[in-house]
Design an enzyme around this catalytic site. Structure first.
Site, PDB file in Angstrom:
ATOM      1  N   GLU A  91       0.830  -1.218   0.000  1.00  0.00           N
ATOM      2  CA  GLU A  91       0.000   0.000   0.000  1.00  0.00           C
ATOM      3  C   GLU A  91       0.861   1.263   0.000  1.00  0.00           C
ATOM      4  O   GLU A  91       0.634   2.185  -0.786  1.00  0.00           O
ATOM      5  CB  GLU A  91      -0.917   0.025   1.229  1.00  0.00           C
ATOM      6  CG  GLU A  91      -1.942  -1.088   1.304  1.00  0.00           C
ATOM      7  CD  GLU A  91      -2.992  -1.025   0.209  1.00  0.00           C
ATOM      8  OE1 GLU A  91      -3.072  -0.021  -0.522  1.00  0.00           O
ATOM      9  OE2 GLU A  91      -3.750  -2.006   0.072  1.00  0.00           O
ATOM     10  N   ASN A 119       1.274   3.871  -3.133  1.00  0.00           N
ATOM     11  CA  ASN A 119       0.920   5.285  -2.967  1.00  0.00           C
ATOM     12  C   ASN A 119       2.053   6.203  -3.400  1.00  0.00           C
ATOM     13  O   ASN A 119       1.825   7.215  -4.071  1.00  0.00           O
ATOM     14  CB  ASN A 119       0.568   5.574  -1.502  1.00  0.00           C
ATOM     15  CG  ASN A 119      -0.860   5.188  -1.159  1.00  0.00           C
ATOM     16  OD1 ASN A 119      -1.638   4.804  -2.029  1.00  0.00           O
ATOM     17  ND2 ASN A 119      -1.197   5.289   0.106  1.00  0.00           N
ATOM     18  N   ARG A 179      -9.070   3.564  -7.890  1.00  0.00           N
ATOM     19  CA  ARG A 179      -8.546   3.431  -6.534  1.00  0.00           C
ATOM     20  C   ARG A 179      -9.750   3.484  -5.596  1.00  0.00           C
ATOM     21  O   ARG A 179     -10.729   4.183  -5.873  1.00  0.00           O
ATOM     22  CB  ARG A 179      -7.563   4.558  -6.193  1.00  0.00           C
ATOM     23  CG  ARG A 179      -6.384   4.727  -7.140  1.00  0.00           C
ATOM     24  CD  ARG A 179      -5.672   3.462  -7.485  1.00  0.00           C
ATOM     25  NE  ARG A 179      -5.106   2.747  -6.338  1.00  0.00           N
ATOM     26  CZ  ARG A 179      -4.392   1.639  -6.450  1.00  0.00           C
ATOM     27  NH1 ARG A 179      -4.157   1.113  -7.643  1.00  0.00           N
ATOM     28  NH2 ARG A 179      -3.919   1.056  -5.385  1.00  0.00           N
TER      29      ARG A 179
HETATM   30  N1  LIG Z   1       2.801   9.145  -1.080  1.00  0.00           N
HETATM   31  C1  LIG Z   1       1.780   9.962  -1.355  1.00  0.00           C
HETATM   32  N2  LIG Z   1       1.993  11.137  -1.996  1.00  0.00           N
HETATM   33  C2  LIG Z   1       0.962  11.985  -2.279  1.00  0.00           C
HETATM   34  N3  LIG Z   1      -0.331  11.729  -1.971  1.00  0.00           N
HETATM   35  C3  LIG Z   1      -0.605  10.576  -1.337  1.00  0.00           C
HETATM   36  C4  LIG Z   1       0.428   9.637  -0.991  1.00  0.00           C
HETATM   37  N4  LIG Z   1      -0.163   8.602  -0.357  1.00  0.00           N
HETATM   38  C5  LIG Z   1      -1.479   8.861  -0.310  1.00  0.00           C
HETATM   39  N5  LIG Z   1      -1.762  10.045  -0.893  1.00  0.00           N
HETATM   40  C6  LIG Z   1      -3.108  10.696  -0.990  1.00  0.00           C
HETATM   41  O1  LIG Z   1      -3.961  10.114  -0.017  1.00  0.00           O
HETATM   42  C7  LIG Z   1      -5.129   9.562  -0.636  1.00  0.00           C
HETATM   43  C8  LIG Z   1      -5.573   8.337   0.123  1.00  0.00           C
HETATM   44  O2  LIG Z   1      -4.612   7.273   0.028  1.00  0.00           O
HETATM   45  P1  LIG Z   1      -5.104   5.758   0.155  1.00  0.00           P
HETATM   46  O3  LIG Z   1      -3.960   4.866  -0.062  1.00  0.00           O
HETATM   47  O4  LIG Z   1      -5.855   5.627   1.435  1.00  0.00           O
HETATM   48  O5  LIG Z   1      -6.174   5.639  -1.016  1.00  0.00           O
HETATM   49  P2  LIG Z   1      -5.887   5.535  -2.595  1.00  0.00           P
HETATM   50  O6  LIG Z   1      -4.456   5.265  -2.854  1.00  0.00           O
HETATM   51  O7  LIG Z   1      -6.466   6.734  -3.234  1.00  0.00           O
HETATM   52  O8  LIG Z   1      -6.758   4.262  -2.986  1.00  0.00           O
HETATM   53  P3  LIG Z   1      -6.334   2.717  -2.725  1.00  0.00           P
HETATM   54  O9  LIG Z   1      -5.123   2.707  -1.846  1.00  0.00           O
HETATM   55  O10 LIG Z   1      -7.521   2.119  -2.047  1.00  0.00           O
HETATM   56  O11 LIG Z   1      -6.105   2.120  -4.038  1.00  0.00           O
HETATM   57  C9  LIG Z   1      -4.732   9.310  -2.080  1.00  0.00           C
HETATM   58  O12 LIG Z   1      -5.833   9.321  -2.944  1.00  0.00           O
HETATM   59  C10 LIG Z   1      -3.769  10.484  -2.340  1.00  0.00           C
HETATM   60  O13 LIG Z   1      -4.473  11.654  -2.655  1.00  0.00           O
HETATM   61 MG   LIG Z   2      -3.413   3.768  -1.873  1.00  0.00          MG
END
Ligand SMILES: Nc1ncnc2c1ncn2[C@@H]1O[C@H](COP(=O)(O)OP(=O)(O)OP(=O)(O)O)[C@@H](O)[C@H]1O
Ligand SMILES: [Mg+2]
Lengths: 142, 102
Positions: free
Chosen positions: A48, A52, A106
């Protein structure tokens, strides 16, 4: 507390490295002889955080992701760091189902998965500078 | 990740094998969607018995397919996920939305 062991690896923000990162973190933790469930949780949480960094931190750009694992007597500390775009509102980002990329299918569950599968989760982020995810997992021996 | 298709009446059965993450999901998604359009089927069965790893990319893939199937009035079923994968399905509330055949 004195660490027993430590490793650090860096790789390009390419999706092929998601499985690489999971395997590396799981093998590092394996030296403490944890249960299969604990290893599975670590694999998922690392996946995860690294995903990200790749899709949200860097997106279309290419950058470096740093994975650090530190082993303590009864837990492992895992850090995933990127130097990408950063998170504007960390509390909002942590909300279950919140995603800025619904277009990529996502689900907004990544942080919830990390929080549930690990024992602690800290998010440090600066817009324009990057994001650092620090997670710990207790390693109860079999 | 390896994907194989078969048919059971008016259901398309997708046997997925290997690790489902962001890296593998895009190709799997494309293959399932193409096959689902081509075959004269209404329902979709995802056989997860051979999926050894899944993270939130898998949740996104499953919910995305469910939306498409529901749109044409079909049903979706998830078959035989391993315990680790059941955990993430439960967490994401997929269990409440999609029928699960353990
Ligand atoms: N490393 C990162 N850099 C920039 N933004 C981030 C980062 N990690 C997370 N985010 C932001 O936080 C939000 C939530 O992250 P999360 O992992 O919970 O959900 P997601 O990645 O959108 O979906 P999923 O992980 O369920 O596929 C993301 O949509 C993004 O906007
Ligand atoms: Mg994610």
């Amino acid at each position: 507390m004195q660490p027993i062991n430590k490793m650090r690896t860096e790789f390009l923000s390419k999706s092929a490295n998601e499985s690489f990162a999971r395997v590396v973190a799981a093998s590092f933790a394996a030296q403490a002889d944890p249960s299969i469930e604990v290893v599975a949780d670590i694999r998922t949480a690392v996946s995860e955080a690294v995903t990200n960094a790749i899709i949200h931190g860097y997106g279309e750009e290419e950058g470096t992701v740093v994975l650090t694992c530190v082993l303590y007597p009864d837990f492992v500390e895992i850090t995933v760091e990127d130097f990408g775009k950063g998170i504007e509102d960390v509390e909002k980002a942590k909300t279950p189902l919140f995603t800025t990329r619904p277009d990529l299918e996502r689900s907004g569950m990544g942080f919830t998965v990390m929080e549930t599968f690990m024992d602690s989760l800290e998010i440090e982020s600066r817009v324009g500078q990057g994001t650092r995810i620090r997670m710990t997992k207790e390693l109860k021996s079999r | 990740m390896d994907v194989r298709f078969s048919r059971e009446g008016n259901s398309l059965v997708v046997m997925m094998e290997g690790e489902l993450d962001h890296h593998t999901a895009s190709r799997v998604r494309e293959r399932i969607d193409n096959k689902f359009l081509m075959e004269p089927v209404k329902n979709l069965i995802l056989d997860l018995s051979r999926v050894t790893f899944m993270d939130s990319a898998g949740i996104g893939l499953i919910l995305g397919r469910m939306n498409r199937v529901t749109l044409i009035g079909g049903k979706m079923l998830i078959r035989k996920p391993k315990p680790e994968i059941q955990r993430i399905l439960r967490m994401s509330r997929i269990e409440e939305l999609i029928e699960l055949d353990a």
